[in-house]
Design a protein around this motif. Sequence first.
Motif, PDB file in Angstrom:
ATOM      1  N   THR A   1       0.842  -1.202   0.000  1.00  0.00           N
ATOM      2  CA  THR A   1       0.000   0.000   0.000  1.00  0.00           C
ATOM      3  C   THR A   1       0.879   1.255   0.000  1.00  0.00           C
ATOM      4  O   THR A   1       0.840   2.042   0.949  1.00  0.00           O
ATOM      5  N   PRO A   2       1.678   1.468  -1.029  1.00  0.00           N
ATOM      6  CA  PRO A   2       2.512   2.677  -1.056  1.00  0.00           C
ATOM      7  C   PRO A   2       1.659   3.930  -1.166  1.00  0.00           C
ATOM      8  O   PRO A   2       0.644   3.959  -1.868  1.00  0.00           O
ATOM      9  N   GLY A   3       2.074   4.969  -0.460  1.00  0.00           N
ATOM     10  CA  GLY A   3       1.356   6.234  -0.506  1.00  0.00           C
ATOM     11  C   GLY A   3       0.133   6.313   0.377  1.00  0.00           C
ATOM     12  O   GLY A   3      -0.535   7.359   0.414  1.00  0.00           O
ATOM     13  N   LEU A   4      -0.176   5.233   1.102  1.00  0.00           N
ATOM     14  CA  LEU A   4      -1.384   5.243   1.917  1.00  0.00           C
ATOM     15  C   LEU A   4      -1.300   6.282   3.024  1.00  0.00           C
ATOM     16  O   LEU A   4      -2.304   6.927   3.362  1.00  0.00           O
ATOM     17  N   ASP A   5      -0.106   6.486   3.607  1.00  0.00           N
ATOM     18  CA  ASP A   5       0.025   7.471   4.677  1.00  0.00           C
ATOM     19  C   ASP A   5      -0.288   8.875   4.172  1.00  0.00           C
ATOM     20  O   ASP A   5      -0.943   9.671   4.860  1.00  0.00           O
ATOM     21  N   HIS A   6       0.141   9.192   2.944  1.00  0.00           N
ATOM     22  CA  HIS A   6      -0.159  10.504   2.383  1.00  0.00           C
ATOM     23  C   HIS A   6      -1.653  10.636   2.054  1.00  0.00           C
ATOM     24  O   HIS A   6      -2.235  11.716   2.203  1.00  0.00           O
ATOM     25  N   ASP A   7      -2.257   9.541   1.602  1.00  0.00           N
ATOM     26  CA  ASP A   7      -3.703   9.571   1.365  1.00  0.00           C
ATOM     27  C   ASP A   7      -4.463   9.843   2.659  1.00  0.00           C
ATOM     28  O   ASP A   7      -5.429  10.622   2.679  1.00  0.00           O
ATOM     29  N   LEU A   8      -4.043   9.188   3.746  1.00  0.00           N
ATOM     30  CA  LEU A   8      -4.707   9.400   5.032  1.00  0.00           C
ATOM     31  C   LEU A   8      -4.534  10.841   5.507  1.00  0.00           C
ATOM     32  O   LEU A   8      -5.470  11.446   6.047  1.00  0.00           O
ATOM     33  N   ALA A   9      -3.339  11.408   5.308  1.00  0.00           N
ATOM     34  CA  ALA A   9      -3.113  12.793   5.697  1.00  0.00           C
ATOM     35  C   ALA A   9      -3.979  13.735   4.859  1.00  0.00           C
ATOM     36  O   ALA A   9      -4.515  14.734   5.374  1.00  0.00           O
ATOM     37  N   ALA A  10      -4.134  13.405   3.556  1.00  0.00           N
ATOM     38  CA  ALA A  10      -4.991  14.231   2.703  1.00  0.00           C
ATOM     39  C   ALA A  10      -6.436  14.174   3.176  1.00  0.00           C
ATOM     40  O   ALA A  10      -7.157  15.188   3.150  1.00  0.00           O
ATOM     41  N   ILE A  11      -6.890  13.000   3.601  1.00  0.00           N
ATOM     42  CA  ILE A  11      -8.253  12.883   4.132  1.00  0.00           C
ATOM     43  C   ILE A  11      -8.402  13.706   5.403  1.00  0.00           C
ATOM     44  O   ILE A  11      -9.405  14.407   5.612  1.00  0.00           O
ATOM     45  N   ALA A  12      -7.368  13.650   6.264  1.00  0.00           N
ATOM     46  CA  ALA A  12      -7.444  14.374   7.531  1.00  0.00           C
ATOM     47  C   ALA A  12      -7.519  15.884   7.321  1.00  0.00           C
ATOM     48  O   ALA A  12      -8.301  16.570   7.996  1.00  0.00           O
ATOM     49  N   VAL A  13      -6.742  16.421   6.384  1.00  0.00           N
ATOM     50  CA  VAL A  13      -6.755  17.875   6.176  1.00  0.00           C
ATOM     51  C   VAL A  13      -8.002  18.316   5.418  1.00  0.00           C
ATOM     52  O   VAL A  13      -8.374  19.491   5.465  1.00  0.00           O
ATOM     53  N   SER A  14      -8.660  17.386   4.707  1.00  0.00           N
ATOM     54  CA  SER A  14      -9.863  17.776   3.968  1.00  0.00           C
ATOM     55  C   SER A  14     -11.013  18.115   4.894  1.00  0.00           C
ATOM     56  O   SER A  14     -12.007  18.712   4.473  1.00  0.00           O
TER      57      SER A  14
ATOM     58  N   LEU B   1       6.161  12.562   6.131  1.00  0.00           N
ATOM     59  CA  LEU B   1       5.149  13.521   5.694  1.00  0.00           C
ATOM     60  C   LEU B   1       5.631  14.964   5.785  1.00  0.00           C
ATOM     61  O   LEU B   1       4.997  15.869   5.239  1.00  0.00           O
ATOM     62  N   ASP B   2       6.755  15.163   6.478  1.00  0.00           N
ATOM     63  CA  ASP B   2       7.173  16.524   6.790  1.00  0.00           C
ATOM     64  C   ASP B   2       7.521  17.324   5.547  1.00  0.00           C
ATOM     65  O   ASP B   2       7.215  18.523   5.476  1.00  0.00           O
ATOM     66  N   ALA B   3       8.182  16.707   4.566  1.00  0.00           N
ATOM     67  CA  ALA B   3       8.614  17.458   3.390  1.00  0.00           C
ATOM     68  C   ALA B   3       7.414  18.046   2.645  1.00  0.00           C
ATOM     69  O   ALA B   3       7.420  19.218   2.252  1.00  0.00           O
ATOM     70  N   THR B   4       6.375  17.243   2.468  1.00  0.00           N
ATOM     71  CA  THR B   4       5.183  17.723   1.762  1.00  0.00           C
ATOM     72  C   THR B   4       4.454  18.791   2.561  1.00  0.00           C
ATOM     73  O   THR B   4       4.013  19.810   2.015  1.00  0.00           O
ATOM     74  N   LEU B   5       4.339  18.596   3.869  1.00  0.00           N
ATOM     75  CA  LEU B   5       3.649  19.568   4.700  1.00  0.00           C
ATOM     76  C   LEU B   5       4.438  20.870   4.816  1.00  0.00           C
ATOM     77  O   LEU B   5       3.848  21.962   4.848  1.00  0.00           O
TER      78      LEU B   5
ATOM     79  N   ASP C   1      -3.985  18.610  -1.986  1.00  0.00           N
ATOM     80  CA  ASP C   1      -3.561  18.265  -3.340  1.00  0.00           C
ATOM     81  C   ASP C   1      -2.108  17.817  -3.372  1.00  0.00           C
ATOM     82  O   ASP C   1      -1.740  16.893  -4.117  1.00  0.00           O
ATOM     83  N   LEU C   2      -1.252  18.466  -2.579  1.00  0.00           N
ATOM     84  CA  LEU C   2       0.153  18.057  -2.524  1.00  0.00           C
ATOM     85  C   LEU C   2       0.298  16.639  -1.969  1.00  0.00           C
ATOM     86  O   LEU C   2       1.085  15.833  -2.484  1.00  0.00           O
ATOM     87  N   LEU C   3      -0.463  16.326  -0.939  1.00  0.00           N
ATOM     88  CA  LEU C   3      -0.385  14.992  -0.338  1.00  0.00           C
ATOM     89  C   LEU C   3      -0.890  13.926  -1.308  1.00  0.00           C
ATOM     90  O   LEU C   3      -0.278  12.857  -1.443  1.00  0.00           O
ATOM     91  N   ARG C   4      -1.998  14.206  -2.001  1.00  0.00           N
ATOM     92  CA  ARG C   4      -2.519  13.235  -2.964  1.00  0.00           C
ATOM     93  C   ARG C   4      -1.557  13.059  -4.137  1.00  0.00           C
ATOM     94  O   ARG C   4      -1.376  11.949  -4.636  1.00  0.00           O
ATOM     95  N   GLY C   5      -0.939  14.156  -4.566  1.00  0.00           N
ATOM     96  CA  GLY C   5       0.043  14.041  -5.647  1.00  0.00           C
ATOM     97  C   GLY C   5       1.251  13.234  -5.230  1.00  0.00           C
ATOM     98  O   GLY C   5       1.771  12.423  -6.013  1.00  0.00           O
ATOM     99  N   GLU C   6       1.721  13.423  -3.991  1.00  0.00           N
ATOM    100  CA  GLU C   6       2.857  12.645  -3.500  1.00  0.00           C
ATOM    101  C   GLU C   6       2.486  11.172  -3.362  1.00  0.00           C
ATOM    102  O   GLU C   6       3.302  10.284  -3.674  1.00  0.00           O
ATOM    103  N   ALA C   7       1.265  10.894  -2.926  1.00  0.00           N
ATOM    104  CA  ALA C   7       0.823   9.499  -2.832  1.00  0.00           C
ATOM    105  C   ALA C   7       0.810   8.845  -4.203  1.00  0.00           C
ATOM    106  O   ALA C   7       1.247   7.696  -4.365  1.00  0.00           O
ATOM    107  N   GLU C   8       0.308   9.560  -5.217  1.00  0.00           N
ATOM    108  CA  GLU C   8       0.280   9.015  -6.567  1.00  0.00           C
ATOM    109  C   GLU C   8       1.687   8.794  -7.101  1.00  0.00           C
ATOM    110  O   GLU C   8       1.964   7.777  -7.767  1.00  0.00           O
ATOM    111  N   GLU C   9       2.598   9.709  -6.796  1.00  0.00           N
ATOM    112  CA  GLU C   9       3.979   9.549  -7.245  1.00  0.00           C
ATOM    113  C   GLU C   9       4.624   8.330  -6.603  1.00  0.00           C
ATOM    114  O   GLU C   9       5.376   7.595  -7.249  1.00  0.00           O
TER     115      GLU C   9
END
Length: 305
Positions: A190-203, A229-233, A245-253
Motif C-alpha cells: 500500500t505505497p502512498g497510503l500514509d499521504h492519502d490518510l493525511a490528505a483525508i485528515a486535512v480535507s 510527511l514533513d517534506a510535503t507539509l 492536493d500536494l499529499l494526494r500528488g505525493e501518494a500518486e507519485e
Amino acid sequence: RRPPHRGAVTESLGEVAAITHRLAVLLAAGVAPVSAWSHVAVGARSAVPAAAAASGPAGIPAAIVAAATGGDASARQAWRGLAAAWAVATDAGAPLAPSLTSYASSLRALADAQRDVRVALAGPRSTAHIVMVLPAIGALFGLALGFNTLGVLVTTPPGWMCVAAGAALMLLARYWTRRLLASAQPADTTPGLDHDLAAIAVSGGGALDRAVAAVHEASATYGITVGDLDATLDLSRRAGVPAGDLLRGEAEERRRAARADAQERAAALSVRLMLPLGLCVLPAFMALGVLPLLIAVVSSTVGTF
C-alpha cells in the motif's frame, strides 16, 4: 506462500477497491453508513461488509479489521487501510464519500500494479517450474533408450552418489528459486497510503499538526506504515497552498515509483533465474540423467566381453 485452493474464496485488492467505490457512491447519494454497508454486503464474497453493517456506526473500523482475515496480504492490508481512512475521515469531520473515492482510486492503481507484476513473473515462474523436471526427464530418457538407468541409481554405489548429489542440487535450486521469486514481489502493498490518510485528515479543515497526529494514531491502531510527511507539509506551509492536493500528488507519485520498481525487479528476475539453472539444475541433470546413462552404457558394454 502456497496458492489458495481452487475452490477457496479469496479476496483480491481489486475486490476491496470495488467495494470501497460502491460505498462511496452510496454515501454520496445520501445513504446512511450502516445501510450502505448492508447494501454492498449483498452478493459480496467478503465477510467484511456484513460485519461492518452489523457493528453500528461507531464500530465500523474495528469490525473491518476483525473480519478482514481472508485473502492475500495485500487485501488484508487494503481492508486495514479502509478502516484507517474511515476512522480518520470520521474523526476529522471530512466527508466520507470523496475520501473513499480517492482511496478506491489508489487501490485500483495498486491492483493494476500487482497485475503487471504477475504478468511479468509468469514467464520466469513457468521457466523455473519446467527446468525442475529436467533430471527426471533425463532418467526416463535413459530407460527409453533401453538402458537400466534407474537400476544404476538405486543399486550401485556410483548411482547412490549421483542420487545424493542430484537431490542436494535440486533442493538448493528449489530454495534458491523461491527466494528469487519472493524477492521480486512488491515489498510495500500500500505505497502512498500514509499521504492519502493525511490528505483525508486535512480535507476536514483541521490543522496540519492535527492531521499528522491522526495519521500516526491510525498507524498505531491499524498497522499502517507511515513514512516522511514533513517534506510535503513543509512545502504546503512555505508556499501557502492547500496540503490536500500536494499529499494526494505525493501518494500518486509513490505508487508510480512502486509500480516501476516492481516491474524492474520482475524483468531482472528472468536473468537471475539463470543462476540456479546453470549452477544447480543442469549439474543435477548431469548427475541424475547423464552419468547413470553413461554408467549403464559402460556396464552393458563391458558385460558383452
